[in-house]
Design a protein around this motif. Structure first.
Motif, PDB file in Angstrom:
ATOM      1  N   MET A   2       0.798  -1.227   0.000  1.00 47.95           N
ATOM      2  CA  MET A   2       0.000   0.000   0.000  1.00 47.95           C
ATOM      3  C   MET A   2       0.834   1.282   0.000  1.00 47.95           C
ATOM      4  O   MET A   2       0.454   2.275   0.629  1.00 47.95           O
ATOM      5  N   ALA A   3       1.972   1.280  -0.695  1.00 42.82           N
ATOM      6  CA  ALA A   3       2.738   2.525  -0.825  1.00 42.82           C
ATOM      7  C   ALA A   3       1.989   3.445  -1.772  1.00 42.82           C
ATOM      8  O   ALA A   3       1.617   3.032  -2.869  1.00 42.82           O
ATOM      9  N   MET A   4       1.743   4.670  -1.344  1.00 40.12           N
ATOM     10  CA  MET A   4       0.940   5.588  -2.152  1.00 40.12           C
ATOM     11  C   MET A   4       1.731   6.806  -2.623  1.00 40.12           C
ATOM     12  O   MET A   4       1.263   7.556  -3.465  1.00 40.12           O
ATOM     13  N   THR A   5       2.902   7.054  -2.030  1.00 43.08           N
ATOM     14  CA  THR A   5       3.719   8.206  -2.429  1.00 43.08           C
ATOM     15  C   THR A   5       5.190   7.779  -2.458  1.00 43.08           C
ATOM     16  O   THR A   5       5.564   6.795  -1.804  1.00 43.08           O
ATOM     17  N   PRO A   6       6.045   8.545  -3.165  1.00 46.46           N
ATOM     18  CA  PRO A   6       7.479   8.217  -3.137  1.00 46.46           C
ATOM     19  C   PRO A   6       8.051   8.273  -1.720  1.00 46.46           C
ATOM     20  O   PRO A   6       8.933   7.491  -1.369  1.00 46.46           O
ATOM     21  N   TYR A   7       7.505   9.162  -0.890  1.00 48.60           N
ATOM     22  CA  TYR A   7       7.992   9.251   0.492  1.00 48.60           C
ATOM     23  C   TYR A   7       7.748   7.933   1.234  1.00 48.60           C
ATOM     24  O   TYR A   7       8.596   7.454   1.998  1.00 48.60           O
ATOM     25  N   ASP A   8       6.582   7.300   0.978  1.00 52.67           N
ATOM     26  CA  ASP A   8       6.276   6.014   1.629  1.00 52.67           C
ATOM     27  C   ASP A   8       7.373   4.997   1.303  1.00 52.67           C
ATOM     28  O   ASP A   8       7.832   4.251   2.174  1.00 52.67           O
ATOM     29  N   VAL A   9       7.787   4.975   0.027  1.00 51.75           N
ATOM     30  CA  VAL A   9       8.794   4.004  -0.395  1.00 51.75           C
ATOM     31  C   VAL A   9      10.168   4.375   0.153  1.00 51.75           C
ATOM     32  O   VAL A   9      10.895   3.526   0.692  1.00 51.75           O
ATOM     33  N   LEU A  10      10.514   5.645   0.068  1.00 52.28           N
ATOM     34  CA  LEU A  10      11.886   6.054   0.413  1.00 52.28           C
ATOM     35  C   LEU A  10      12.132   6.121   1.923  1.00 52.28           C
ATOM     36  O   LEU A  10      13.263   5.962   2.378  1.00 52.28           O
ATOM     37  N   ALA A  11      11.064   6.359   2.697  1.00 55.39           N
ATOM     38  CA  ALA A  11      11.263   6.533   4.144  1.00 55.39           C
ATOM     39  C   ALA A  11      10.773   5.365   4.983  1.00 55.39           C
ATOM     40  O   ALA A  11      11.209   5.213   6.124  1.00 55.39           O
ATOM     41  N   ARG A  12       9.837   4.539   4.437  1.00 56.94           N
ATOM     42  CA  ARG A  12       9.268   3.504   5.310  1.00 56.94           C
ATOM     43  C   ARG A  12       9.314   2.092   4.724  1.00 56.94           C
ATOM     44  O   ARG A  12       9.639   1.155   5.432  1.00 56.94           O
ATOM     45  N   ARG A  13       8.984   1.901   3.430  1.00 64.22           N
ATOM     46  CA  ARG A  13       9.129   0.544   2.869  1.00 64.22           C
ATOM     47  C   ARG A  13      10.632   0.238   2.756  1.00 64.22           C
ATOM     48  O   ARG A  13      11.069  -0.887   2.923  1.00 64.22           O
ATOM     49  N   THR A  14      11.422   1.255   2.427  1.00 69.86           N
ATOM     50  CA  THR A  14      12.880   1.182   2.521  1.00 69.86           C
ATOM     51  C   THR A  14      13.293   2.273   3.511  1.00 69.86           C
ATOM     52  O   THR A  14      12.453   3.054   3.945  1.00 69.86           O
ATOM     53  N   SER A  15      14.581   2.349   3.825  1.00 73.84           N
ATOM     54  CA  SER A  15      15.049   3.433   4.705  1.00 73.84           C
ATOM     55  C   SER A  15      16.055   4.298   3.970  1.00 73.84           C
ATOM     56  O   SER A  15      17.029   4.766   4.548  1.00 73.84           O
ATOM     57  N   ILE A  16      15.796   4.507   2.697  1.00 68.26           N
ATOM     58  CA  ILE A  16      16.745   5.266   1.886  1.00 68.26           C
ATOM     59  C   ILE A  16      16.945   6.677   2.437  1.00 68.26           C
ATOM     60  O   ILE A  16      18.059   7.200   2.444  1.00 68.26           O
ATOM     61  N   THR A  17      15.897   7.297   2.947  1.00 67.08           N
ATOM     62  CA  THR A  17      16.055   8.666   3.480  1.00 67.08           C
ATOM     63  C   THR A  17      17.051   8.709   4.648  1.00 67.08           C
ATOM     64  O   THR A  17      17.669   9.735   4.891  1.00 67.08           O
ATOM     65  N   LEU A  18      17.188   7.589   5.351  1.00 62.36           N
ATOM     66  CA  LEU A  18      18.149   7.555   6.465  1.00 62.36           C
ATOM     67  C   LEU A  18      19.544   7.141   5.999  1.00 62.36           C
ATOM     68  O   LEU A  18      20.544   7.660   6.482  1.00 62.36           O
ATOM     69  N   GLU A  19      19.591   6.208   5.063  1.00 62.83           N
ATOM     70  CA  GLU A  19      20.871   5.567   4.740  1.00 62.83           C
ATOM     71  C   GLU A  19      21.633   6.228   3.601  1.00 62.83           C
ATOM     72  O   GLU A  19      22.829   6.010   3.455  1.00 62.83           O
ATOM     73  N   ASP A  20      20.948   6.997   2.794  1.00 64.58           N
ATOM     74  CA  ASP A  20      21.572   7.590   1.604  1.00 64.58           C
ATOM     75  C   ASP A  20      22.154   8.969   1.944  1.00 64.58           C
ATOM     76  O   ASP A  20      21.502   9.771   2.620  1.00 64.58           O
ATOM     77  N   TYR A  21      23.362   9.226   1.463  1.00 63.69           N
ATOM     78  CA  TYR A  21      23.997  10.531   1.681  1.00 63.69           C
ATOM     79  C   TYR A  21      23.126  11.671   1.137  1.00 63.69           C
ATOM     80  O   TYR A  21      23.192  12.784   1.607  1.00 63.69           O
ATOM     81  N   TYR A  22      22.332  11.371   0.110  1.00 64.89           N
ATOM     82  CA  TYR A  22      21.496  12.411  -0.508  1.00 64.89           C
ATOM     83  C   TYR A  22      20.042  12.288  -0.070  1.00 64.89           C
ATOM     84  O   TYR A  22      19.162  12.919  -0.621  1.00 64.89           O
ATOM     85  N   ARG A  23      19.804  11.434   0.909  1.00 62.57           N
ATOM     86  CA  ARG A  23      18.472  11.227   1.510  1.00 62.57           C
ATOM     87  C   ARG A  23      17.398  10.898   0.482  1.00 62.57           C
ATOM     88  O   ARG A  23      16.223  11.265   0.632  1.00 62.57           O
ATOM     89  N   GLY A  24      17.798  10.293  -0.596  1.00 61.40           N
ATOM     90  CA  GLY A  24      16.829   9.862  -1.610  1.00 61.40           C
ATOM     91  C   GLY A  24      16.556  10.900  -2.683  1.00 61.40           C
ATOM     92  O   GLY A  24      15.826  10.640  -3.631  1.00 61.40           O
ATOM     93  N   MET A  25      17.155  12.097  -2.539  1.00 62.24           N
ATOM     94  CA  MET A  25      16.873  13.187  -3.496  1.00 62.24           C
ATOM     95  C   MET A  25      17.265  12.790  -4.923  1.00 62.24           C
ATOM     96  O   MET A  25      16.609  13.186  -5.876  1.00 62.24           O
ATOM     97  N   ASN A  26      18.353  12.018  -5.078  1.00 69.16           N
ATOM     98  CA  ASN A  26      18.824  11.658  -6.422  1.00 69.16           C
ATOM     99  C   ASN A  26      18.030  10.519  -7.053  1.00 69.16           C
ATOM    100  O   ASN A  26      18.197  10.231  -8.229  1.00 69.16           O
ATOM    101  N   VAL A  27      17.228   9.864  -6.245  1.00 69.52           N
ATOM    102  CA  VAL A  27      16.560   8.670  -6.758  1.00 69.52           C
ATOM    103  C   VAL A  27      15.027   8.820  -6.758  1.00 69.52           C
ATOM    104  O   VAL A  27      14.312   7.964  -7.269  1.00 69.52           O
TER     105      VAL A  27
END
Ligand SMILES: Cc1cc2nc3c(=O)[nH]c(=O)nc-3n(C[C@H](O)[C@H](O)[C@H](O)COP(=O)(O)OP(=O)(O)OC[C@H]3O[C@@H](n4cnc5c(N)ncnc54)[C@H](O)[C@@H]3O)c2cc1C
Length: 584
Positions: free
Chosen positions: A514-539
């Motif tokens: 039930m991911a409905m926004t890119p934020y759902d995927v980048l911050a909660r289904r994955t933890s890219i916002t925490l682990e990525d130096y660019y916090r997911g901005m490039n992806v």
């Protein structure tokens, strides 16, 4: 009345074999059912607590609906230290019952979510001059004999875990400490201990619970906010919900309504129109995310034993990174917890005091903040946040609304059980506790499924790092992610070079989580916002592109959602002030 409620709770078909993925279509169907049917239980809040309540109630045979105002785990449940622990720092306060309860839950979770929860050893160094390690309220003259005090405490910690202990603590020589935690400052280091707890991925745990609840027949929707209650003769009989995606409002009818909204509990209870019984004192906690290689934290977590304000700080290896925290201070905008420059300075100062390498803000990969939903003992009383109770409370308001608040992620199951016991008592049924032995979604067939995953993942060309990440995130459900790659090999591509995430996870998040926004995927289904130096901005563009295909977005919608994500990350960076995205 009693008989009919009893029958409702016991005879409703429990669809415990349903393996329905949570797609956006299922979300719409669930909302339609919520509009049309009358439920036994409506759970408000899709954090770990609400998800746990939905699992427990559905597993007992209740017809359950759960609504979450934004995304699952978007509140405190994605902002924790990610420890499944008894809480060593509660021992000096003699909170033995609290510690025992959490240690029991730790043992249950290790069994029920074997792919998501794993043991970890904590190295606790002792330095010359330490007076109040792990927050000891009293000390010995000149700190002499503190070693024995700590040893007794750790012995008690092992004892309180009973038969569910992970592993017994051990004394460590100075050389052992430095071997296990090589970047610790050597000067003044005397000796240490190692004790054991466990860790997880908080947002993935919440998702596993959401899917377990759905598997047991619960109807679930995110982006559905309770905005008011319907009352009859002073009792709540329904809740008006605003669907933020479908732009509609409707009423959900339910016999029991559970308020599991964490730091928002007081606000939600006041929607009944009565003075709230719940009193929550949110307390902010901030973490830094660091490079594991740089601080040489590999197999063991490290406890920084003493801060100026008698707290303890943890450096915890977590996936590809290390997490360091946390603070325990005041309140702010509850919908937007932000790490400030002051929070970051406090953490960096203590880190540099204990580490032989000097870290600056340039070394921080990301920072994140969350609010603890601490229960205030009595309305209006003044306590320091660090002293407020970590125990949970189940409160019934005169309107019949049941609020569950406080506690920890570790104790979510017990909190849920205590909450649903209230409903069983109301319905005149003997409480049963099915979640004590209920495998969470993804746990079935584990660890055999892990072997198959390794073989299949390798045959599809995935790296060992990615296979291990998929196993820890999805358990047996990772097979579904691999199936996507079998259908489209391009989905095996990594999203970011130095992280294990792959494109197939974005598609899976849309089709099954039930991911409905890119934020759902980048911050909660994955933890890219925490682990990525660019916090997911490039992806975010790639993620939004994959989601657009799945969810049928127009290019305007896609751009708007990318913009929302960029604005949210921009706000975080502005609050952190001195932190800029790295130029390299
Ligand atoms: C810094 C920090 C570190 C921590 N570390 C640990 C740890 O290592 N181990 C541990 O066990 N615990 C830890 N905790 C505690 C743990 O994270 C929390 O106890 C737990 O996540 C709380 O979950 P919750 O579901 O009660 O609240 P939340 O996760 O906040 O969920 C409440 C949900 O309700 C939703 N909601 C609010 N209003 C409405 C409405 N009107 N309609 C619908 N939905 C609504 C919100 O959007 C939110 O998603 C930590 C907490 C913090 C802050």
């Amino acid at each position: 009345m009693l008989k009919s409620t009893l029958i409702t709770a016991r005879t409703l078909p429990s669809s415990s074999t349903a393996m329905e993925p949570l797609s956006s279509t299922v979300r719409m169907r669930n909302l339609a059912r919520m509009k049309d049917e009358r439920f036994d239980v409506l759970v408000i809040g899709g954090g770990v607590t609400g998800a746990g309540v939905a699992v427990d109630a559905a597993a007992r045979g209740y017809r359950v609906a759960l609504v979450e105002k934004t995304d699952f785990a978007s509140g405190t449940s994605s902002k924790s230290t990610k420890l499944v622990h008894g809480g060593i720092r509660y021992l000096p306060n003699f909170d033995f019952a609290l510690v025992r309860e959490a240690l029991t839950e730790r043992g249950i979770l290790l069994k029920n979510a074997p792919f998501l929860v794993e043991p970890v050893g904590f190295v606790l160094p002792l330095y010359k001059g330490d007076r109040h390690p792990v927050g000891l309220p009293l000390t010995t003259p000149g700190g002499i004999g503190l070693r024995y005090v700590l040893s007794i405490g750790l012995w008690l910690y092992d004892l309180l875990a009973g038969g569910r202990n992970v592993q017994r603590h051990r004394h460590l020589s100075r050389a052992d400490v430095l071997r296990m935690a090589p970047t610790l400052v050597q000067e003044g280091l005397k000796e240490g201990f190692i004790y054991y707890d466990a860790q997880t991925h908080d947002a993935r745990l919440t998702m596993a619970l959401i899917r377990t609840a759905a598997q047991h027949g619960a109807d679930i929707a995110n982006y559905a906010e309770v905005i008011s209650f319907v009352t009859e003769q002073g009792k709540v009989t329904g809740a008006v919900v605003r669907d933020h995606i479908g732009n509609q409002e409707f009423t959900i009818q339910a016999r029991h309504i559970i308020n599991a909204t964490g730091i928002f509990s007081e606000e939600v209870e006041s929607l009944t129109g009565k003075e709230p019984q719940v009193s929550v004192e949110p307390s902010k906690g901030v973490h830094l995310v660091l490079s594991r290689e740089q601080i040489k934290v590999d197999d063991f977590a490290v406890v920084l034993p003493e801060t100026d304000d008698r707290r303890i700080l943890f450096i915890v290896p977590w996936g590809s990174r290390a997490i360091f925290g946390t603070t325990d201070t005041g309140s702010g905008d509850l919908n937007h917890p932000l790490a400030t420059q002051k929070d970051i300075s406090y953490l960096l100062e203590h880190l540099n005091r204990y580490l032989s390498i000097n870290l600056t803000t340039d070394d921080i990969i990301s920072a994140y903040a969350g609010y603890r939903p601490l229960v205030r003992p009595g309305r209006g009383s003044k306590h320091s946040p660090a002293k407020l109770s970590r125990t949970h409370a189940v409160l019934e308001s005169p309107s019949g609304l049941v609020t569950i608040v406080g506690g920890k992620m570790t104790t979510y199951r017990r909190m849920a059980q205590d909450t649903v016991d209230v409903l069983s008592r109301r319905d005149g049924t003997a409480p049963i506790h099915p979640t004590e032995r209920l495998l969470l979604y993804g746990g079935t067939g584990w660890p055999d499924a892990q072997h198959q995953l390794q073989v299949k993942g390798a045959s599809l060309g995935l790296s060992a790092k990615t296979i291990s990440h998929l196993a820890k995130s999805y358990g047996a459900e990772a097979a579904q992610v691999l199936k996507l790659i079998e259908g489209d090999a391009s989905l095996a591509q990594p999203l970011i070079d130095d992280l294990p995430y792959i494109r197939a996870e974005v598609v899976h998040a849309c089709r099954a989580e039930m991911a409905m926004t890119p934020y759902d995927v980048l911050a909660r289904r994955t933890s890219i916002t925490l682990e990525d130096y660019y916090r997911g901005m490039n992806v975010v563009g790639t993620v939004a592109g994959l989601m657009a295909k799945e969810l049928g977005w127009s290019s305007e919608r896609q751009q708007a959602l990318i913009g929302e994500f960029q604005a949210a990350i921009g706000e975080e960076l502005a609050a952190e002030a001195t932190l800029e995205l790295p130029s390299h």
